[in-house]
Design a protein around this motif. Structure first.
Motif, PDB file in Angstrom:
ATOM      1  N   ASP A  98      -6.311  -4.397  -4.680  1.00  0.00           N
ATOM      2  CA  ASP A  98      -7.278  -4.135  -5.748  1.00  0.00           C
ATOM      3  C   ASP A  98      -7.269  -2.694  -6.230  1.00  0.00           C
ATOM      4  O   ASP A  98      -8.158  -2.281  -6.971  1.00  0.00           O
ATOM      5  CB  ASP A  98      -8.689  -4.506  -5.288  1.00  0.00           C
ATOM      6  N   GLY A  99      -6.285  -1.927  -5.804  1.00  0.00           N
ATOM      7  CA  GLY A  99      -6.188  -0.545  -6.259  1.00  0.00           C
ATOM      8  C   GLY A  99      -7.185   0.398  -5.629  1.00  0.00           C
ATOM      9  O   GLY A  99      -7.375   1.519  -6.111  1.00  0.00           O
ATOM     10  N   THR A 100      -7.802  -0.034  -4.547  1.00  0.00           N
ATOM     11  CA  THR A 100      -8.736   0.846  -3.841  1.00  0.00           C
ATOM     12  C   THR A 100      -8.019   2.103  -3.360  1.00  0.00           C
ATOM     13  O   THR A 100      -6.887   2.027  -2.889  1.00  0.00           O
ATOM     14  CB  THR A 100      -9.356   0.123  -2.638  1.00  0.00           C
ATOM     15  N   THR A 101      -8.681   3.239  -3.505  1.00  0.00           N
ATOM     16  CA  THR A 101      -8.082   4.505  -3.103  1.00  0.00           C
ATOM     17  C   THR A 101      -8.859   5.136  -1.957  1.00  0.00           C
ATOM     18  O   THR A 101     -10.079   4.980  -1.853  1.00  0.00           O
ATOM     19  CB  THR A 101      -8.022   5.477  -4.280  1.00  0.00           C
ATOM     20  N   VAL A 102      -8.140   5.842  -1.118  1.00  0.00           N
ATOM     21  CA  VAL A 102      -8.730   6.551   0.013  1.00  0.00           C
ATOM     22  C   VAL A 102      -8.106   7.949   0.041  1.00  0.00           C
ATOM     23  O   VAL A 102      -6.915   8.108  -0.219  1.00  0.00           O
ATOM     24  CB  VAL A 102      -8.457   5.821   1.339  1.00  0.00           C
ATOM     25  N   TYR A 103      -8.940   8.942   0.378  1.00  0.00           N
ATOM     26  CA  TYR A 103      -8.460  10.325   0.409  1.00  0.00           C
ATOM     27  C   TYR A 103      -8.817  10.991   1.733  1.00  0.00           C
ATOM     28  O   TYR A 103      -9.845  10.699   2.342  1.00  0.00           O
ATOM     29  CB  TYR A 103      -9.104  11.126  -0.737  1.00  0.00           C
ATOM     30  N   PRO A 105      -3.888  -1.446   5.906  1.00  0.00           N
ATOM     31  CA  PRO A 105      -4.887  -1.068   4.908  1.00  0.00           C
ATOM     32  C   PRO A 105      -4.992   0.446   4.782  1.00  0.00           C
ATOM     33  O   PRO A 105      -4.683   1.185   5.719  1.00  0.00           O
ATOM     34  CB  PRO A 105      -6.186  -1.661   5.472  1.00  0.00           C
ATOM     35  N   CYS A 106      -5.432   0.895   3.647  1.00  0.00           N
ATOM     36  CA  CYS A 106      -5.452   2.339   3.386  1.00  0.00           C
ATOM     37  C   CYS A 106      -6.294   3.167   4.364  1.00  0.00           C
ATOM     38  O   CYS A 106      -5.869   4.268   4.730  1.00  0.00           O
ATOM     39  CB  CYS A 106      -5.881   2.600   1.946  1.00  0.00           C
ATOM     40  N   PRO A 107      -7.449   2.703   4.781  1.00  0.00           N
ATOM     41  CA  PRO A 107      -8.176   3.517   5.768  1.00  0.00           C
ATOM     42  C   PRO A 107      -7.367   3.754   7.042  1.00  0.00           C
ATOM     43  O   PRO A 107      -7.481   4.819   7.657  1.00  0.00           O
ATOM     44  CB  PRO A 107      -9.431   2.687   6.028  1.00  0.00           C
ATOM     45  N   VAL A 108      -6.572   2.779   7.426  1.00  0.00           N
ATOM     46  CA  VAL A 108      -5.727   2.937   8.607  1.00  0.00           C
ATOM     47  C   VAL A 108      -4.596   3.918   8.310  1.00  0.00           C
ATOM     48  O   VAL A 108      -4.249   4.764   9.146  1.00  0.00           O
ATOM     49  CB  VAL A 108      -5.169   1.583   9.058  1.00  0.00           C
ATOM     50  N   ALA A 152       0.858  -1.173   0.000  1.00  0.00           N
ATOM     51  CA  ALA A 152       0.000   0.000   0.000  1.00  0.00           C
ATOM     52  C   ALA A 152       0.899   1.229   0.000  1.00  0.00           C
ATOM     53  O   ALA A 152       1.892   1.279   0.741  1.00  0.00           O
ATOM     54  CB  ALA A 152      -0.898   0.022   1.230  1.00  0.00           C
ATOM     55  N   ILE A 153       0.579   2.187  -0.838  1.00  0.00           N
ATOM     56  CA  ILE A 153       1.363   3.407  -0.931  1.00  0.00           C
ATOM     57  C   ILE A 153       0.518   4.581  -0.462  1.00  0.00           C
ATOM     58  O   ILE A 153      -0.589   4.799  -0.964  1.00  0.00           O
ATOM     59  CB  ILE A 153       1.837   3.663  -2.366  1.00  0.00           C
ATOM     60  N   GLY A 154       1.047   5.294   0.476  1.00  0.00           N
ATOM     61  CA  GLY A 154       0.343   6.463   0.998  1.00  0.00           C
ATOM     62  C   GLY A 154       1.103   7.741   0.722  1.00  0.00           C
ATOM     63  O   GLY A 154       2.329   7.744   0.650  1.00  0.00           O
ATOM     64  N   TRP A 155       0.342   8.797   0.539  1.00  0.00           N
ATOM     65  CA  TRP A 155       0.914  10.143   0.497  1.00  0.00           C
ATOM     66  C   TRP A 155       0.494  10.859   1.785  1.00  0.00           C
ATOM     67  O   TRP A 155      -0.697  10.921   2.110  1.00  0.00           O
ATOM     68  CB  TRP A 155       0.417  10.924  -0.715  1.00  0.00           C
ATOM     69  N   ARG A 169      -2.552   8.815   9.971  1.00  0.00           N
ATOM     70  CA  ARG A 169      -1.585   9.757   9.377  1.00  0.00           C
ATOM     71  C   ARG A 169      -0.269   9.067   9.045  1.00  0.00           C
ATOM     72  O   ARG A 169       0.798   9.651   9.202  1.00  0.00           O
ATOM     73  CB  ARG A 169      -1.352  10.948  10.317  1.00  0.00           C
ATOM     74  N   GLY A 170      -0.350   7.810   8.640  1.00  0.00           N
ATOM     75  CA  GLY A 170       0.846   7.104   8.221  1.00  0.00           C
ATOM     76  C   GLY A 170       1.640   6.476   9.345  1.00  0.00           C
ATOM     77  O   GLY A 170       2.722   5.929   9.099  1.00  0.00           O
ATOM     78  N   TYR A 171       1.103   6.512  10.554  1.00  0.00           N
ATOM     79  CA  TYR A 171       1.847   5.968  11.691  1.00  0.00           C
ATOM     80  C   TYR A 171       2.141   4.489  11.469  1.00  0.00           C
ATOM     81  O   TYR A 171       1.264   3.711  11.152  1.00  0.00           O
ATOM     82  CB  TYR A 171       1.042   6.126  12.977  1.00  0.00           C
ATOM     83  N   GLY A 172       3.420   4.134  11.631  1.00  0.00           N
ATOM     84  CA  GLY A 172       3.810   2.739  11.542  1.00  0.00           C
ATOM     85  C   GLY A 172       4.123   2.233  10.153  1.00  0.00           C
ATOM     86  O   GLY A 172       4.456   1.059   9.995  1.00  0.00           O
ATOM     87  N   MET A 173       4.009   3.094   9.136  1.00  0.00           N
ATOM     88  CA  MET A 173       4.332   2.630   7.787  1.00  0.00           C
ATOM     89  C   MET A 173       5.817   2.297   7.711  1.00  0.00           C
ATOM     90  O   MET A 173       6.653   2.990   8.282  1.00  0.00           O
ATOM     91  CB  MET A 173       3.938   3.669   6.751  1.00  0.00           C
ATOM     92  N   GLU A 174       6.126   1.247   6.959  1.00  0.00           N
ATOM     93  CA  GLU A 174       7.463   0.662   7.031  1.00  0.00           C
ATOM     94  C   GLU A 174       8.522   1.511   6.334  1.00  0.00           C
ATOM     95  O   GLU A 174       9.629   1.663   6.846  1.00  0.00           O
ATOM     96  CB  GLU A 174       7.437  -0.737   6.429  1.00  0.00           C
TER      97      GLU A 174
END
Length: 128
Positions: free
Chosen positions: A55-60, A103-106, A33-36, A111-116
């Motif tokens: 599945d390419g689901t997007t969250v904003y 997952p993207c909602p998380v 999952a890639i987040g901005w 706010r990206g906490y814990g992303m590797e």
């Protein structure tokens, strides 16, 4: 060592557009999952957008909904953030981050906490 590299930032007037890119030389982004995320001066990180690996689901985030679009180019191993109708409040350092599990909602909610993996960030300035 995974390195995420952001590009495409800069200066733009209100109402203008920019496209940010997130690349990872030598590393495949497909399974992540890639987040901005962004951080304005004196403020905490904010979740901007995220695209899932499955599945390419997007969250904003609420503040960019309808103006920003995230997309994944698997051929070029790059994730893009198209930013339209930019506002001065969009001024911030923008980071891309990758994670194999979250997952993207998380991603957005925390706010990206814990992303590797994180990039070093790129500055976007919106001003007249």
């Amino acid at each position: 060592q995974v390195q995420l590299v952001e590009s495409g930032g800069g200066f733009v007037q209100p109402g203008g557009s920019l496209r940010l890119s997130c690349a990872a030389p030598g590393f495949t982004l497909d399974n992540y999952a890639i987040g901005w995320l962004r951080q304005a001066p004196g403020k905490a990180h904010e979740g901007v957008s995220c695209i899932s690996s499955s599945d390419g689901t997007t969250v904003y985030g609420d503040s960019v909904q309808g103006r920003f679009t995230i997309s994944r180019d698997t051929t070029n191993n790059t994730v893009y953030l198209q930013m339209n109708n930019l506002k001065p409040d969009d001024t911030a350092v923008y980071f891309c981050a990758a994670d194999p599990i979250l997952p993207c909602p998380v991603v957005i909610g925390t706010r990206g906490y814990g992303m590797e993996y994180w990039g070093k960030g790129i500055l976007v300035t919106v001003s007249s």
